[in-house]
Design a protein around this motif. Structure first.
Motif, mmCIF file in Angstrom:
data_model
loop_
_atom_site.group_PDB
_atom_site.id
_atom_site.type_symbol
_atom_site.label_atom_id
_atom_site.label_comp_id
_atom_site.label_asym_id
_atom_site.label_seq_id
_atom_site.Cartn_x
_atom_site.Cartn_y
_atom_site.Cartn_z
ATOM 1 N N ILE A 145 -1.172 70.026 -13.780
ATOM 2 C CA ILE A 145 -1.389 68.598 -13.581
ATOM 3 C C ILE A 145 -1.342 67.856 -14.912
ATOM 4 N N GLU A 147 -1.826 63.998 -16.803
ATOM 5 C CA GLU A 147 -2.617 62.787 -16.581
ATOM 6 C C GLU A 147 -1.823 61.503 -16.749
ATOM 7 N N GLU A 149 2.051 59.280 -18.001
ATOM 8 C CA GLU A 149 3.516 59.328 -18.044
ATOM 9 C C GLU A 149 3.992 59.965 -19.346
ATOM 10 N N ARG A 174 3.638 62.334 -8.803
ATOM 11 C CA ARG A 174 2.331 62.449 -8.160
ATOM 12 C C ARG A 174 2.442 62.783 -6.669
ATOM 13 N N ASN A 175 3.306 62.083 -5.949
ATOM 14 C CA ASN A 175 3.407 62.299 -4.511
ATOM 15 C C ASN A 175 3.857 63.714 -4.183
ATOM 16 N N CYS A 177 3.272 66.302 -6.041
ATOM 17 C CA CYS A 177 2.120 67.164 -6.330
ATOM 18 C C CYS A 177 1.195 67.247 -5.113
ATOM 19 N N LYS A 190 -7.166 61.622 -12.761
ATOM 20 C CA LYS A 190 -5.883 60.947 -12.934
ATOM 21 C C LYS A 190 -4.752 61.958 -12.814
ATOM 22 N N ILE A 191 -3.790 61.656 -11.966
ATOM 23 C CA ILE A 191 -2.632 62.532 -11.775
ATOM 24 C C ILE A 191 -1.371 61.679 -11.824
ATOM 25 N N ALA A 192 -0.629 61.782 -12.922
ATOM 26 C CA ALA A 192 0.654 61.088 -13.013
ATOM 27 C C ALA A 192 1.760 61.937 -12.405
ATOM 28 N N GLY A 193 1.584 63.230 -12.442
ATOM 29 C CA GLY A 193 2.575 64.164 -11.936
ATOM 30 C C GLY A 193 2.191 65.564 -12.364
#
Length: 406
Positions: A145, A147, A149, A174-175, A177, A190-193
């Motif tokens: 994961i 956090e 970009e 993110r989606n 993931c 926080k999950i950016a990707g």
């Protein structure tokens, strides 16, 4: 050396010692293991994160060096070298580590790790098939994961390096993931990707060690002496004649050091390949499985921790603390539990008190274990695997055998 009827004495019955013993037993050696604990894998191998990632980079890198000032100003981030720089006894290790952070050294070290790890994968799969060992192995993959970009951009560079050298790293949004790992859907972190590793595996290292010890004693008639501490090595000219232990002498034809941080004190000064080793303390928490356990193992790069399912348990692991004190600070347990619950709220039964564990990872400056002859004609070493003992053990055992046969 003709291995038939030769006795190999291995010091240490963790994952590296047992893997070395197994490979030598397969080659025809009569194997004896000497372990100071009451059973196998009670040290660093006991409750680690269980990760089996076969394409990964060395710890020392240009980006690590670039971020060193920030790390030193924020010790709560548990930077690996920050604490080392604070203690004069660790300065030789720290200086050597910094020397490994050039782009060329990082690449050289990483490629050696990848090669050894992939030898482990091949050997592990073969061993599983031959001996039908159940150690909660799963091959669903892993997600790392990120956090921000900016973290995703940096992750793509790492993923490209791994893809160029046999890895299967995909940077995803993110989606994706959340679709791949439903246990993340209620996350408050926080999950950016993330980076998806489809070919990553997981397994219970301690359970594997228990089962492998059984294979050694039942199939290969190996001897394992528990509760025995090695006090000295007995030398005759340029050979080791025997080990002096807390329960008498143990002789053999070849001797292999597969110990953690403290056992390396037995190595002779004549061992030119001896590297400085520092103990890096890790902490893990083991919980009963929750309502929504993860399918993938997950690493949170911002929080520097792992959450993974091992059978009917959830393992949460983190920290890189420079300390010989194996006492567990309740604050560390509380923080690790809090981060895990924020990442995957339903993964574990967090209302239960976890089983907390700590161990010292024997870390070399270049991330590479010492493998080969160690100062005497019949003394060898396979040690210094850091946090990657589970990933490198069987591969390093293959390399050890090649060194013995040279």
């Amino acid at each position: 050396m003709n291995s038939r009827n030769k006795n190999a004495v291995i010091i240490g019955a963790g994952i590296v010692g047992l893997s070395s013993a197994y490979r030598l037993a397969c080659e025809g050696y009569d194997v004896t293991l000497v372990e100071q604990e009451s059973e196998p894998a009670l040290g660093t191998s006991h409750a680690n994160a269980g990760q089996l990632i076969y394409n990964f980079g060395a710890m020392g890198s240009p980006s690590f060096l670039k971020n060193l000032p920030k790390t030193l100003l924020h010790p709560s981030r548990h930077g690996v070298i920050a604490a080392a720089l604070c203690h004069p006894k660790n300065w030789p290790w720290a200086a050597s580590f910094i020397g490994q952070c050039s782009p060329q050294q990082w690449q050289n070290n990483s490629l050696k790790l990848i090669k050894m790890a992939n030898r482990t994968r091949e050997a592990l799969h073969t061993l599983k098939e031959q001996h039908d060992i159940d150690f909660n192995w799963r091959g669903e993959g892993k997600i790392i994961i990120h956090e921000t970009e900016a973290d995703l951009i940096a992750a793509e560079k790492t993923a490209e390096f791994q893809r160029n050298h046999g890895g299967n790293h995909q940077v995803i949004g993110r989606n994706e993931c959340l679709e791949l790992e439903p246990a993340l859907k209620e996350s408050t972190r926080k999950i950016a990707g993330g980076t998806y590793l489809a070919d990553a595996e997981i397994g219970d290292c301690n359970l594997f060690c228990q089962k492998l010890a059984g294979v050694l004693t039942n199939k290969f008639k190996a001897k394992i002496h528990y509760d025995v501490k090695v006090e000295a090595i007995i030398r005759e000219k340029n050979q080791i004649a025997a080990l002096k232990t807390s329960k008498g002498m143990i002789d053999g034809d070849i001797f292999i050091m597969c110990t953690g941080v403290n056992g390396l004190k037995l190595l002779p000064d004549s061992f030119a390949g001896k590297k400085p080793i520092i103990g890096v303390k890790g902490i893990s928490l083991t919980y009963p499985i929750g309502n929504c356990p993860p399918n993938l193992s997950a690493t949170d790069t911002a929080g520097k921790f792992v959450v993974a399912r091992l059978g009917d348990q959830i393992r949460v692991a983190g920290y890189a603390i420079f300390s010989d004190n194996l006492a567990i600070n309740p604050k560390h347990v509380s923080l690790l539990a809090k981060k895990a619950k924020a990442l995957m709220p339903e993964a574990a039964n967090y209302d239960e008190d976890p089983v907390a564990w700590t161990g010292l990872r024997p870390q070399t400056p270049d991330d590479l274990p010492m493998i080969g002859k160690a100062g005497f004609e019949n003394l060898y070493i396979n040690a210094g695997h850091g946090s990657s003992g589970w990933i490198l053990a069987l591969g390093s055992a293959e390399e050890l055998l090649e060194k013995i046969n040279e």
